[in-house]
Design an enzyme around this catalytic site. Structure first.
Site, PDB file in Angstrom:
ATOM      1  N   GLU A 167     -25.551 -38.796 -10.306  1.00 38.62           N
ATOM      2  CA  GLU A 167     -25.330 -37.491  -9.628  1.00 38.62           C
ATOM      3  C   GLU A 167     -23.710 -37.099  -9.988  1.00 38.62           C
ATOM      4  O   GLU A 167     -22.942 -37.910  -9.740  1.00 38.62           O
ATOM      5  CB  GLU A 167     -25.572 -37.570  -8.100  1.00 38.62           C
ATOM      6  CG  GLU A 167     -25.500 -36.105  -7.601  1.00 38.62           C
ATOM      7  CD  GLU A 167     -25.671 -36.177  -5.873  1.00 38.62           C
ATOM      8  OE1 GLU A 167     -25.887 -37.180  -5.200  1.00 38.62           O
ATOM      9  OE2 GLU A 167     -25.405 -35.102  -5.307  1.00 38.62           O
ATOM     10  N   ASP A 224     -12.944 -37.049 -12.331  1.00 36.73           N
ATOM     11  CA  ASP A 224     -13.307 -35.839 -12.720  1.00 36.73           C
ATOM     12  C   ASP A 224     -14.490 -35.862 -13.636  1.00 36.73           C
ATOM     13  O   ASP A 224     -14.494 -37.133 -14.487  1.00 36.73           O
ATOM     14  CB  ASP A 224     -12.230 -35.237 -13.357  1.00 36.73           C
ATOM     15  CG  ASP A 224     -12.609 -33.611 -13.375  1.00 36.73           C
ATOM     16  OD1 ASP A 224     -13.463 -33.343 -14.161  1.00 36.73           O
ATOM     17  OD2 ASP A 224     -11.792 -33.101 -12.683  1.00 36.73           O
ATOM     18  N   ASP A 242     -19.706 -26.080  -7.809  1.00 32.41           N
ATOM     19  CA  ASP A 242     -18.923 -24.871  -7.406  1.00 32.41           C
ATOM     20  C   ASP A 242     -19.393 -23.780  -8.383  1.00 32.41           C
ATOM     21  O   ASP A 242     -19.326 -24.215  -9.577  1.00 32.41           O
ATOM     22  CB  ASP A 242     -17.363 -25.278  -7.584  1.00 32.41           C
ATOM     23  CG  ASP A 242     -16.991 -26.353  -6.626  1.00 32.41           C
ATOM     24  OD1 ASP A 242     -17.635 -26.318  -5.510  1.00 32.41           O
ATOM     25  OD2 ASP A 242     -16.373 -27.561  -6.861  1.00 32.41           O
ATOM     26  N   ASP A 270     -27.613 -22.332  -4.846  1.00 29.70           N
ATOM     27  CA  ASP A 270     -27.739 -20.960  -3.929  1.00 29.70           C
ATOM     28  C   ASP A 270     -27.378 -19.987  -4.655  1.00 29.70           C
ATOM     29  O   ASP A 270     -27.891 -18.864  -4.263  1.00 29.70           O
ATOM     30  CB  ASP A 270     -26.986 -21.368  -2.753  1.00 29.70           C
ATOM     31  CG  ASP A 270     -25.564 -21.331  -3.023  1.00 29.70           C
ATOM     32  OD1 ASP A 270     -25.135 -22.012  -3.796  1.00 29.70           O
ATOM     33  OD2 ASP A 270     -24.558 -20.153  -2.712  1.00 29.70           O
ATOM     34  N   THR A 317     -29.382 -31.410   0.180  1.00 31.89           N
ATOM     35  CA  THR A 317     -27.975 -31.971   0.207  1.00 31.89           C
ATOM     36  C   THR A 317     -27.369 -31.287   1.473  1.00 31.89           C
ATOM     37  O   THR A 317     -27.821 -30.465   1.902  1.00 31.89           O
ATOM     38  CB  THR A 317     -27.376 -31.484  -1.299  1.00 31.89           C
ATOM     39  OG1 THR A 317     -27.038 -29.784  -1.022  1.00 31.89           O
ATOM     40  CG2 THR A 317     -28.164 -31.745  -2.241  1.00 31.89           C
ATOM     41  N   GLU A 318     -26.056 -31.689   1.631  1.00 34.26           N
ATOM     42  CA  GLU A 318     -25.282 -30.860   2.677  1.00 34.26           C
ATOM     43  C   GLU A 318     -25.063 -29.596   2.462  1.00 34.26           C
ATOM     44  O   GLU A 318     -25.462 -28.604   3.277  1.00 34.26           O
ATOM     45  CB  GLU A 318     -23.906 -31.685   2.809  1.00 34.26           C
ATOM     46  CG  GLU A 318     -23.569 -32.917   3.599  1.00 34.26           C
ATOM     47  CD  GLU A 318     -23.725 -33.934   2.835  1.00 34.26           C
ATOM     48  OE1 GLU A 318     -23.716 -34.023   1.442  1.00 34.26           O
ATOM     49  OE2 GLU A 318     -23.400 -35.318   3.384  1.00 34.26           O
ATOM     50  N   GLU A 320     -27.039 -27.704   0.644  1.00 33.26           N
ATOM     51  CA  GLU A 320     -28.506 -27.038   0.527  1.00 33.26           C
ATOM     52  C   GLU A 320     -28.756 -26.505   2.203  1.00 33.26           C
ATOM     53  O   GLU A 320     -29.466 -25.644   2.569  1.00 33.26           O
ATOM     54  CB  GLU A 320     -29.360 -27.942   0.175  1.00 33.26           C
ATOM     55  CG  GLU A 320     -31.005 -27.459  -0.153  1.00 33.26           C
ATOM     56  CD  GLU A 320     -31.615 -28.492  -0.927  1.00 33.26           C
ATOM     57  OE1 GLU A 320     -31.127 -29.292  -1.540  1.00 33.26           O
ATOM     58  OE2 GLU A 320     -32.891 -28.179  -1.171  1.00 33.26           O
TER      59      GLU A 320
HETATM   60  C1  LIG Z   1     -19.952 -27.359  -3.503  1.00 31.11           C
HETATM   61  S1  LIG Z   1     -19.628 -28.846  -3.199  1.00 31.11           S
HETATM   62  C2  LIG Z   1     -21.401 -29.875  -3.128  1.00 31.11           C
HETATM   63  C3  LIG Z   1     -21.556 -31.049  -2.811  1.00 31.11           C
HETATM   64  C4  LIG Z   1     -22.867 -31.449  -2.764  1.00 31.11           C
HETATM   65  N1  LIG Z   1     -23.570 -31.819  -4.011  1.00 31.11           N
HETATM   66  C5  LIG Z   1     -23.855 -30.992  -1.988  1.00 31.11           C
HETATM   67  O1  LIG Z   1     -25.006 -30.385  -2.550  1.00 31.11           O
HETATM   68  O2  LIG Z   1     -23.760 -30.936  -0.704  1.00 31.11           O
HETATM   69  C6  LIG Z   1     -19.286 -29.409  -5.147  1.00 31.11           C
HETATM   70  C7  LIG Z   1     -18.713 -30.719  -5.165  1.00 31.11           C
HETATM   71  O3  LIG Z   1     -18.309 -31.040  -6.304  1.00 31.11           O
HETATM   72  C8  LIG Z   1     -17.134 -31.637  -6.661  1.00 31.11           C
HETATM   73  N2  LIG Z   1     -16.578 -31.330  -7.972  1.00 31.11           N
HETATM   74  C9  LIG Z   1     -16.341 -30.074  -8.605  1.00 31.11           C
HETATM   75  N3  LIG Z   1     -16.016 -30.167  -9.720  1.00 31.11           N
HETATM   76  C10 LIG Z   1     -15.721 -31.620 -10.053  1.00 31.11           C
HETATM   77  C11 LIG Z   1     -15.420 -32.330 -11.373  1.00 31.11           C
HETATM   78  N4  LIG Z   1     -15.076 -31.614 -12.432  1.00 31.11           N
HETATM   79  N5  LIG Z   1     -15.590 -33.450 -11.364  1.00 31.11           N
HETATM   80  C12 LIG Z   1     -15.965 -34.376 -10.102  1.00 31.11           C
HETATM   81  N6  LIG Z   1     -16.319 -33.595  -8.956  1.00 31.11           N
HETATM   82  C13 LIG Z   1     -16.463 -32.049  -9.029  1.00 31.11           C
HETATM   83  C14 LIG Z   1     -16.331 -30.797  -5.539  1.00 31.11           C
HETATM   84  O4  LIG Z   1     -15.193 -31.694  -5.035  1.00 31.11           O
HETATM   85  C15 LIG Z   1     -17.134 -30.736  -4.219  1.00 31.11           C
HETATM   86  O5  LIG Z   1     -17.409 -32.111  -3.719  1.00 31.11           O
END
Ligand SMILES: C[S@@+](CC[C@H](N)C(=O)[O-])C[C@H]1O[C@@H](n2cnc3c(N)ncnc32)[C@H](O)[C@@H]1O
Length: 218
Positions: free
Chosen positions: A47, A99, A121, A157, A195-196, A198
């Protein structure tokens, strides 16, 4: 506890759960199953952007024969996920705090059976599409580590991000199936783990978009 105080305690809290993450995850490239004590023929599901870990902890608990690895770049966020796995003693779930950009340094060609991208994001289509985890540059990296027949299961979403991602999957040679623009009212919801993010969007009445992208041929 204030956010500042929580942040100050991150190193100690990470240390307490050290069995669930790696100082040098690149050293596991090509040998994740062996290092994690999982049979060589077990499937490996990855994931990316796992957030606070609701999805990966619930999914790993429900599928004890699968090795789960979850990547998240924000340390204070991944800490919550790591603590969940540690407190519930989930033996088949491990974390990487980095990352996604460097993913090709972490997994060998064909090492991964399935990937999940949940609510990445959305970024701005006009100036930041390259940061989206479904942008073609990321998909081309995923294609190296995914096995032939491997899948990327994607949920969001965001309509604009969903349409963009369908285009990117198509351009990169993925075959798409199980597409729905209202997951929670579809036949695919029966095995769905929320997910959170979601759950928050569902509570606000936003329909969830979802597709399975399969790497039919390498
Ligand atoms: C909008 S949150 C969604 C979290 C979770 N997947 C959920 O659905 O509840 C997006 C997550 O992706 C992480 N993220 C975004 N770009 C990333 C990257 N290039 N590498 C690692 N994590 C990343 C962010 O830090 C954030 O915690």
């Amino acid at each position: 506890m204030t956010r500042m105080r929580m942040k100050r305690h991150i190193p100690e809290r990470m240390e307490k759960c050290h069995e669930r993450w790696f100082d040098d995850p690149a050293a596991n490239k090509g040998k994740w199953r062996e290092v994690c004590g999982i049979p060589e023929d077990a499937q490996l599901f990855l994931e990316v952007g796992c957030g606070k870990g609701k999805f990966c902890t619930e999914t790993a608990l429900a599928n004890p024969d699968v090795l789960y690895v979850a990547i998240e770049r924000d340390k204070s966020v991944i800490l919550a996920a790591i603590e969940k796995a540690h407190n519930q003693d989930i033996p088949n779930l491990f974390f990487i705090n980095c990352d996604v950009n460097i993913i090709e340094d972490l997994f060998e060609k064909d090492e991964v059976d399935r990937m999940y991208i949940n609510f990445c994001d959305p970024w701005d289509r006009r100036n930041k599409p390259k940061r989206r985890l479904t942008y073609r540059e990321f998909l081309n990296k995923y294609k190296i580590l995914l096995k032939e027949g491997g899948q990327i299961r994607f949920k969001t979403d965001n309509d604009e991000l969903f349409d963009f991602s369908l285009g990117e999957f198509g351009k990169c040679g993925f075959e798409m199936s199980e597409l729905t623009r209202d997951l929670h009212n579809s036949e695919y919801d029966k095995d769905n783990v929320r997910t959170e993010f979601e759950q928050k969007f569902a509570d606000a009445g936003v329909p969830i978009k979802r597709v399975v992208a399969t790497l039919a041929k390498k």
